[in-house]
Design an enzyme around this catalytic site. Structure first.
Site, PDB file in Angstrom:
ATOM      1  N   HIS A 132      -0.978  -0.021  -9.735  1.00 12.82           N
ATOM      2  CA  HIS A 132      -1.647  -0.881  -8.745  1.00 12.82           C
ATOM      3  C   HIS A 132      -2.296  -2.074  -9.444  1.00 12.82           C
ATOM      4  CE1 HIS A 132      -3.647  -0.778  -4.485  1.00 12.82           C
ATOM      5  NE2 HIS A 132      -3.298  -2.010  -4.851  1.00 12.82           N
TER       6      HIS A 132
ATOM      7  N   ARG B 273       0.848  -1.186   0.000  1.00 12.13           N
ATOM      8  CA  ARG B 273       0.000   0.000   0.000  1.00 12.13           C
ATOM      9  C   ARG B 273       0.888   1.242   0.000  1.00 12.13           C
ATOM     10  NH1 ARG B 273      -3.302  -3.012  -1.400  1.00 12.13           N
ATOM     11  NH2 ARG B 273      -5.488  -3.254  -0.729  1.00 12.13           N
TER      12      ARG B 273
ATOM     13  N   GLU C 227      -3.782   7.688  -5.581  1.00 13.65           N
ATOM     14  CA  GLU C 227      -3.914   6.986  -6.861  1.00 13.65           C
ATOM     15  C   GLU C 227      -5.139   7.514  -7.615  1.00 13.65           C
ATOM     16  OE1 GLU C 227      -3.954   2.796  -5.927  1.00 13.65           O
ATOM     17  OE2 GLU C 227      -1.925   2.847  -5.097  1.00 13.65           O
TER      18      GLU C 227
END
Length: 354
Positions: A293, A245, A274
């Site tokens: 991601h 993360r 993000e």
């Protein structure tokens, strides 16, 4: 079953035209069960609103946040299946208060994420993206002068030693890594020894490691775990790989460490915010590999995560507790128990009529 059992899938399982993005998410497991239906939510929102959730017994979710506001007035929803192992976008306390079990899919992500870590280790080691860019620019001779280095005889340190880290260590061991160290206050010496890993303090890991792997969950304790002080402890030729993360790493401190040469490079699949902005200094660094991601997103990943989530939904349909519930205190909540008993009674009645 006398009462319809409805499963909702978050809208981001589909593209803007309502077509499935991922070829197999286990939907075949949901076919042929009396009274059971499923559908994809038609409207994508970064944060669910109650109107989206009110009509479902189980929600299977990718990216949207579930907050206390999302659950206002929602009483039918009994469980949420999160695709993946992270659940920092779910308000667990609010779910528990509303009698909603939250379950995850650890078995689906271990191998693809571990492979992604191996990919990043090798790509950084052999300066893959730098060489690729130089060759595309016609700078062939310059690309040959960019020497890499091998993980052989190096030290790999992992922050967190759960299933993903364990599998990554198994894969990396084939590269003849000299030493594996780990910082994880929640694991045991026995587990570490079984993997050939030495448990050390965070400071010792940072000082010793050539490759630093971030494999811990995002919690209040790990938010900002790696900042300016921690980067100052690392070797100047060390690299950091974060597939966990983004907020575990202080991004501004990381950028400063990379720009000043305090560390040699990074591979990042996750970020503090993000999507990563195109104006981020990280986007202009040739010693940084970036991914959206999604470095571990494979057909197999979504097949396995989807099947685990669908099996969890079927457990609720039968009036059973799904596996991998991350808020186990909900299991004793009256509303959850009442809903589960209702599903069990309906399932038993339907089975008796078959």
């Amino acid at each position: 079953m006398t009462t319809d059992f409805r499963i909702g899938f978050s809208a981001d399982f589909c593209d803007g035209h309502g077509q499935q993005v991922f070829p197999d998410i286990g939907l075949s497991l949901l076919e042929g069960h009396p009274g059971l239906s499923y559908e994809f939510l038609g409207d994508y929102r970064p944060e669910y609103v109650p109107e989206q959730l009110a009509g479902y017994d189980v929600l299977i979710s990718l990216k949207p946040k579930i907050t206390a506001q999302s659950l206002q007035g929602v009483s039918r929803l009994c469980a949420v299946g999160r695709c993946g192992v992270g659940y920092d976008n779910v308000d667990l306390r609010a779910c528990t208060e509303h009698g909603i079990a939250v379950f995850i899919t650890p078995g689906g992500v271990v191998r693809p994420v571990a492979e992604s870590i191996l990919l990043f280790v090798l790509a950084l080691s052999h300066r893959l993206t730098i060489k690729d860019t130089l060759v595309r620019q016609g700078k062939w001779a310059e690309s040959t002068s960019r020497l890499g280095r091998e993980p052989r005889d190096r030290v790999v340190g992992t922050i967190g030693m759960g299933n993903i880290a364990s599998e990554a260590i198994r894969l990396l061991r084939t590269l003849d890594v000299k030493r594996f160290v780990a910082f994880d206050p929640y694991t045991t010496q026995e587990k570490a020894a079984s993997l050939g890993v030495e448990l050390v303090s965070l400071d010792e890991l940072l000082r010793a490691s050539d490759y630093i792997l971030v494999n811990c969950p995002l919690t209040p304790q790990t938010r900002g775990l790696l900042g300016k002080v921690q980067f100052s402890l690392m070797k100047p030729d060390a690299v950091i790989i974060n597939t966990a993360r983004g907020p575990i790493v202080d991004e501004a401190a990381l950028i400063e460490a990379l720009q000043s040469g305090k560390i040699a490079g990074a591979a990042l699949d996750v970020f503090e915010k993000e999507p990563l902005g195109t104006d981020s200094p990280l986007a202009r660094m040739d010693n940084v590999i970036l991914s959206s991601h999604s470095i571990a997103w494979t057909e197999e990943l979504f097949r396995d995560m989807g099947r685990i989530d669908c099996m969890g939904a079927l457990a609720i349909y039968r009036g059973e507790v799904p596996q991998n519930v991350v808020n186990p205190e909900v299991l004793s909540r009256p509303l959850f128990q009442e809903n589960l008993a209702r599903y069990q009674a309906a399932f038993t009645a339907a089975e008796s009529r078959r």
